[in-house]
Design an enzyme around this catalytic site. Structure first.
Site, short mmCIF file in Angstrom:
data_model
loop_
_atom_site.label_atom_id
_atom_site.label_comp_id
_atom_site.label_asym_id
_atom_site.label_seq_id
_atom_site.Cartn_x
_atom_site.Cartn_y
_atom_site.Cartn_z
N ARG A 104 0.80 -1.22 0.00
CA ARG A 104 0.00 0.00 0.00
C ARG A 104 0.84 1.28 0.00
NH1 ARG A 104 -2.74 -4.05 2.04
NH2 ARG A 104 -0.71 -4.51 2.93
N THR A 105 1.82 1.35 0.89
CA THR A 105 2.54 2.62 1.08
C THR A 105 3.33 2.99 -0.18
OG1 THR A 105 2.73 2.00 3.40
CG2 THR A 105 4.04 3.87 2.68
N LYS A 125 25.59 -5.99 -2.20
CA LYS A 125 27.05 -6.01 -2.36
C LYS A 125 27.73 -5.23 -1.23
CE LYS A 125 26.08 -5.88 -7.26
NZ LYS A 125 25.95 -4.97 -8.40
N ARG A 127 11.34 3.75 3.64
CA ARG A 127 10.93 2.69 4.58
C ARG A 127 12.16 1.86 4.90
NH1 ARG A 127 5.79 -1.25 4.49
NH2 ARG A 127 4.93 0.74 5.18
N HIS A 164 5.07 5.50 11.62
CA HIS A 164 4.55 5.46 10.24
C HIS A 164 3.58 6.66 10.12
CE1 HIS A 164 3.39 4.03 6.43
NE2 HIS A 164 3.01 2.80 6.71
#
Ligand code: CP
Length: 315
Positions: free
Chosen positions: A55-56, A83, A105, A135
């Protein structure tokens, strides 16, 4: 608003109400045949996702595109992080690409703050979920959904139920809803409350059945088993029996009470399918509202304006 949106605590009541009003203006775009505004033409928004999201990430992308910004999507999977590249070098790469806003995020609590305050990037940083911390745009879209259904949140009773310990949504909602005048009760088993919950300025309860009949809003949370390093107590079956929202419990709610869930949800665990699909459920509406709220956040952070210039000028 400040330059970054890192925490719901960054928002004054005036800031939060400005986001809600702006989102309301922008939401009406969804009803138009052409849903785009030229407001952020020439600006670049980078979605920097080190943790999974449905969703976000999608709603930030839709929001930026509806404002005509260029969007770069970065996902940790398949990137040079495998890496050994650091957050700093990833940030410097984004800076070299001219990002105006970085939506981040990350699994580590505080990673967006590190990015915002490091001096590595000049862009605005938006926290799209950091570890078990916060959030804030989820809290804004949740408040927007409540506000559209209930009007002013002053004195409204909001029950947030479930795995509060691991929930960044619970913390951001508790902060923002308190700012907007709501009375929040967090409901969880004793093992799923964090230490220091008494400093959050909310009520707490272990007894869902006592809280439900008084609530104007019931927000169910997923049990985040991926963040638990041992099998959690109580068992899944016991948890559902004591803290799950099913049809029987739903019938104890007031007529106007709405049921919310930030997603992703596990049907049959914290909420039964009949409740999730019922007329009281506004779960799909939360997702729709997420686009308008994230448009409002990007617009206010990047334009510095207080009204939506060109809202009547879709392209
Ligand atoms: N509510 C929420 O953050 O959902 P996603 O993890 O799918 O983005």
């Amino acid at each position: 608003m400040k330059r970054h949106l890192l925490s719901a605590a960054d928002l004054t009541r005036d800031d939060a109400e400005l986001v809600l009003r702006t989102a309301e203006e922008l939401r009406s775009l969804a009803d138009r045949p052409i849903k785009k505004l030229p407001a952020l033409r020439g600006r670049t928004v980078v979605n920097l996702f080190f943790e999974d999201s449905t969703r976000t990430r999608i709603s930030f992308e839709a929001a930026a595109k509806r404002l005509s910004a260029d969007v770069i999507n970065f996902s940790a999977k398949g990137s040079s992080l495998s890496k050994g590249e650091s957050l700093k070098d990833t940030a410097l790469t984004l800076e070299a690409m001219g990002a105006d806003a970085v939506v981040v995020r990350h699994g580590a609590s505080g990673a967006p703050h590190r990015l915002a305050h490091s001096g590595w990037v000049r862009s605005s940083v938006v926290n799209a979920g950091d570890g078990t911390h916060e959030h804030p745009t989820q809290a804004l879209l949740d408040a927007f959904t409540m506000w559209r259904h209930l009007g002013s949140l002053d004195g409204r009773r909001v029950a947030i139920v479930g795995d509060v310990l691991h929930s960044r949504v619970a913390r951001s909602n508790a902060l923002l809803l308190h700012t907007l005048g709501a009375e929040v009760t967090l409901v969880a088993p004793p093992t799923l409350f964090p230490v220091g919950i008494d400093t959050w300025g909310v009520e707490t309860s272990y007894d869902l059945d006592a809280v439900l009949p008084k609530a104007d809003v019931v927000m169910m949370l997923r049990v985040q088993r991926e963040r638990m390093n041992a099998s959690f107590f109580p068992t899944a079956r016991e948890y559902s029996r004591r803290y799950g929202l099913d049809g029987k419990r739903m019938r104890t709610l007031q007529d106007h009470t709405i049921v919310m869930h930030p997603g992703p949800m596990v049907r049959g665990m914290e909420i039964t399918a009949d409740v999730a699909d019922s007329d009281r459920s506004v779960i799909v509406e939360q997702v729709t509202n997420g686009v308008a709220v994230r448009m409002a956040v990007l617009y206010l952070l990047l334009s510095g304006a207080e009204g939506v210039a060109g809202a009547d000028e879709s392209e």
